[in-house]
Enzyme design. Sequence first.
Site, PDB file in Angstrom:
ATOM      1  N   HIS A 158      37.006 -10.754  -1.568  1.00 23.72           N
ATOM      2  CA  HIS A 158      37.723 -10.864  -2.522  1.00 23.72           C
ATOM      3  C   HIS A 158      39.229 -10.319  -1.955  1.00 23.72           C
ATOM      4  CE1 HIS A 158      37.720  -6.763  -4.513  1.00 23.72           C
ATOM      5  NE2 HIS A 158      36.292  -6.802  -4.301  1.00 23.72           N
ATOM      6  N   ASP A 190      38.373  -1.715  -0.707  1.00 18.20           N
ATOM      7  CA  ASP A 190      37.671  -2.868  -1.940  1.00 18.20           C
ATOM      8  C   ASP A 190      38.717  -3.839  -2.079  1.00 18.20           C
ATOM      9  OD1 ASP A 190      36.103  -3.944  -3.857  1.00 18.20           O
ATOM     10  OD2 ASP A 190      36.263  -2.568  -5.297  1.00 18.20           O
ATOM     11  N   GLU A 230      38.395 -11.052  -8.482  1.00 21.89           N
ATOM     12  CA  GLU A 230      37.162 -10.710  -8.483  1.00 21.89           C
ATOM     13  C   GLU A 230      36.883  -9.444  -9.277  1.00 21.89           C
ATOM     14  OE1 GLU A 230      33.626  -7.971  -7.529  1.00 21.89           O
ATOM     15  OE2 GLU A 230      35.549  -7.379  -7.396  1.00 21.89           O
ATOM     16  N   GLU A 231      38.114  -8.326  -9.595  1.00 12.69           N
ATOM     17  CA  GLU A 231      38.047  -7.251 -10.076  1.00 12.69           C
ATOM     18  C   GLU A 231      37.946  -7.502 -11.537  1.00 12.69           C
ATOM     19  OE1 GLU A 231      37.138  -4.434  -8.820  1.00 12.69           O
ATOM     20  OE2 GLU A 231      37.584  -4.405  -6.660  1.00 12.69           O
ATOM     21  N   ASP A 253      31.421  -7.187   0.415  1.00 12.28           N
ATOM     22  CA  ASP A 253      31.748  -6.381  -0.358  1.00 12.28           C
ATOM     23  C   ASP A 253      31.705  -4.955  -0.042  1.00 12.28           C
ATOM     24  OD1 ASP A 253      33.680  -5.639  -2.400  1.00 12.28           O
ATOM     25  OD2 ASP A 253      33.150  -7.087  -3.818  1.00 12.28           O
ATOM     26  N   HIS A 306      37.443   2.497  -5.961  1.00 17.75           N
ATOM     27  CA  HIS A 306      38.427   2.549  -7.178  1.00 17.75           C
ATOM     28  C   HIS A 306      39.310   3.742  -7.009  1.00 17.75           C
ATOM     29  CE1 HIS A 306      36.556  -1.151  -9.074  1.00 17.75           C
ATOM     30  NE2 HIS A 306      36.611  -1.317  -8.221  1.00 17.75           N
TER      31      HIS A 306
END
Length: 333
Positions: A62, A163, A193-194, A216, A303
């Site tokens: 992603h 990410d 995606e998130e 990922d 994150h």
Amino acid sequence: MKETIKRLVEAFGPSGSEHQVRELIRQEISGLADEVRVDTLGNLIAVKKGEGSGVKVMLSAHMDEIGVIVSYIDEKGFLRIDPIGGVRPLYEVMGRVQFENGVVGVIGMEKLDKRDQVPPMDKLYVDVGATSREDCPVNLGDVGCFARLMVETGKHLTSKAMDDRIGCAVLVGTMRELASSPHDVYFVFSTQEEVGLRGATTSAFGIEPDVGIAVDVTLSGDTPEPMVKMAVSLDKGPAIKVKDGGMLATPWVKEWMIDTAIKIAIPYQLEVLAGGTTDARAIQTTQAGIAAGCLSIPCRYVHSPSETVSYDDVLNSIKLMVAMLSGPVPVKG
Ligand code: CO
Ligand code: ZN
């Protein structure tokens, strides 16, 4: 590879606003695919046609990253923000947000009841140096990402968007290294995606592959008192997913990955992740069901603005993907 990674991870691309990343990837893969297209949700799909009687393989990484969206601007020009994806105020407060037009703001915090309390999202604001709603250089609904340049930390690479730009980089590296394959390989650089695997959901439905693999990041358990107890470390090779919060990997796909890693003698580890999931879940559950697995790159501080991966793990991930795609898929068990 490091130059490619730096360009990709420093680009701007919160969910739904992946166009800058998409253009960068388009340049990186120029001349490497037989066909390149962009679908309605913004997924970039590059197809490398197979030479022989292979199957249809979909790889997905992603392009989007977590970020914020301006939800309110007060009369003094301070912004209120809503999260895009899994944003944690603890990781972001007093850091910086960058908007698409280049404006940068400080993430400030209101007074809290207790001094050392973790602030909730609604206690945060963004200070872009405005003095009123009228002179505020961003608008309601503008999106921003967390601003941070990539740095090398020993053998590791640290950035705001490993990410999943590092997954995008692995796909780009695989396209560069893959001399020939019996399979039609669909390299999907997916969107959103998130916020719920939205790009992979529609692209997998449209492509209808025989097998799908997401690339990922996953969490690691190799730091002092880690937040999750997990048998994944940096520098020990790509992690082959067994399960996560949304998917049980199709057994023969997982075995294909393990057998190939052993054959080419690269280190690998197995991943059992309690929470979270990847594009592989969307692929596996589309149409009447698709065989799917996931190659994970171990990552510390997921994150946060300092997501950290091992460069060796990245290179070994590319080797594994190339080796898998260079031969036939195993007989499906
Ligand atoms: Co994520
Ligand atoms: Zn991800």
